[in-house]
Design an enzyme around this catalytic site. Sequence first.
Site, PDB file in Angstrom:
ATOM      1  N   LYS A 117     -27.320  29.381  30.180  1.00 51.02           N
ATOM      2  CA  LYS A 117     -28.192  28.547  30.851  1.00 51.02           C
ATOM      3  C   LYS A 117     -29.332  27.785  29.919  1.00 51.02           C
ATOM      4  O   LYS A 117     -30.316  27.228  30.278  1.00 51.02           O
ATOM      5  CB  LYS A 117     -29.091  29.497  31.973  1.00 51.02           C
ATOM      6  CG  LYS A 117     -28.275  29.903  32.821  1.00 51.02           C
ATOM      7  CD  LYS A 117     -28.997  31.232  33.558  1.00 51.02           C
ATOM      8  CE  LYS A 117     -27.908  31.819  34.518  1.00 51.02           C
ATOM      9  NZ  LYS A 117     -28.685  33.109  34.959  1.00 51.02           N
TER      10      LYS A 117
ATOM     11  N   ARG B 123     -31.861  41.930  43.398  1.00 52.97           N
ATOM     12  CA  ARG B 123     -31.805  40.714  44.247  1.00 52.97           C
ATOM     13  C   ARG B 123     -30.808  40.868  45.062  1.00 52.97           C
ATOM     14  O   ARG B 123     -29.998  41.510  45.193  1.00 52.97           O
ATOM     15  CB  ARG B 123     -30.740  39.771  42.898  1.00 52.97           C
ATOM     16  CG  ARG B 123     -31.297  39.739  41.424  1.00 52.97           C
ATOM     17  CD  ARG B 123     -33.101  39.351  41.395  1.00 52.97           C
ATOM     18  NE  ARG B 123     -32.962  37.955  41.923  1.00 52.97           N
ATOM     19  CZ  ARG B 123     -32.560  36.954  40.967  1.00 52.97           C
ATOM     20  NH1 ARG B 123     -32.383  37.144  39.579  1.00 52.97           N
ATOM     21  NH2 ARG B 123     -32.639  35.731  41.607  1.00 52.97           N
TER      22      ARG B 123
ATOM     23  N   PRO C 112     -31.616  26.526  38.597  1.00 51.91           N
ATOM     24  CA  PRO C 112     -30.542  26.428  37.468  1.00 51.91           C
ATOM     25  C   PRO C 112     -29.934  27.500  36.983  1.00 51.91           C
ATOM     26  O   PRO C 112     -30.237  28.738  36.699  1.00 51.91           O
ATOM     27  CB  PRO C 112     -31.501  26.003  36.405  1.00 51.91           C
ATOM     28  CG  PRO C 112     -32.727  26.432  36.539  1.00 51.91           C
ATOM     29  CD  PRO C 112     -32.912  26.669  38.031  1.00 51.91           C
ATOM     30  N   GLU C 113     -28.474  27.646  37.219  1.00 51.81           N
ATOM     31  CA  GLU C 113     -27.557  28.455  36.774  1.00 51.81           C
ATOM     32  C   GLU C 113     -26.525  27.350  35.863  1.00 51.81           C
ATOM     33  O   GLU C 113     -26.919  26.308  35.973  1.00 51.81           O
ATOM     34  CB  GLU C 113     -26.652  29.144  37.739  1.00 51.81           C
ATOM     35  CG  GLU C 113     -27.667  30.098  38.582  1.00 51.81           C
ATOM     36  CD  GLU C 113     -26.963  31.035  39.673  1.00 51.81           C
ATOM     37  OE1 GLU C 113     -25.786  31.445  39.398  1.00 51.81           O
ATOM     38  OE2 GLU C 113     -27.698  31.473  40.560  1.00 51.81           O
TER      39      GLU C 113
END
Length: 287
Positions: A60, A263, A2-3
């Site tokens: 979010k 990341r 989920p973004e």
Amino acid sequence: MPELPEVEHQARFLRRLVLNRKITRAEASPTQVLQGKTTSVSFTEALSGRHVSAIERVGKFLILRLDSSFVLLSHLGMTGRWVARSSTDPSPSHTRASLFLEEERVFRYVDRRMLGRLEILHEADLAKHKSLASLGPDPLLDGLDAARLATLLATTRRPIKAVLMDAKIIAGIGNIQATEALFRARVHPQRPASSLSKDEITAIADGIVATIAHTLAAHAHEDEIVYLSDRRDVKNPFLVYGRVNEACSRCRTLISTVVVAMRSSAFCPSCQPATRAATRSALQRGR
DNA sequence: ACGGATGTTCGCGC
DNA sequence: CGCGCGAACATCCG
């Protein structure tokens, strides 16, 4: 997964099936999921017998407002999702909480890695919630034009990708959306934010809006949130994310990867040169 | 078998 | 104060 687009999809899904319905009973299994320290009311007490009066999304976060003074705040973390089931069906594995509705309907919060959070809050405390209160503008709710983005980027030399993923700067952008927006804008993920030209910032603002719209559209036909890793039959809807060592869709150069802010970031070394000077010459070559 | 995975927060050190 | 780094949360997959 989920973004912002996935959480928006979840919000629409829940609005369609839960809004104005009565929660007959609610339960949350492991205590780790719940952070109810700010209220004395338990998950079950706050939700049982209540109707869901509104469902909102900010960044979010999902906010389920109840016909009481309480709200349920849901953050899906990396692997959380809400699924609709019949109460006669067995719970999916890693079910962390369940909202039972009438007619044997049940909504289950499933979160394999348990990095998501559910919180019961007094409505009045919502604005004081630390993470919510510090969120930057939400591109879908507030819009994101180049002038606004320029202001947000001007004061820091942090890598642009790290800045885009910082929820205090812009809400809802995670690793995938930041990666995609920068590819669309032809900007290298490690470029210092304050070094970007006006044109590059405009391209990033447009890239963010475009990738969110594209991802939202890719989910539109799905009834629930689908994890890419769960469904190998669904083709990767992204331009560079998950495409390391594939040919760039624009110039056929192999997509590479670099770690930014811990990341991994997929990018095209040719379309997204590391320096501004290289960007200019790449544009002159017609890329 | 080990490294990595869509998120967030916090502490440490420069 | 800014920022990078690593850990922590917990689990699965290639």
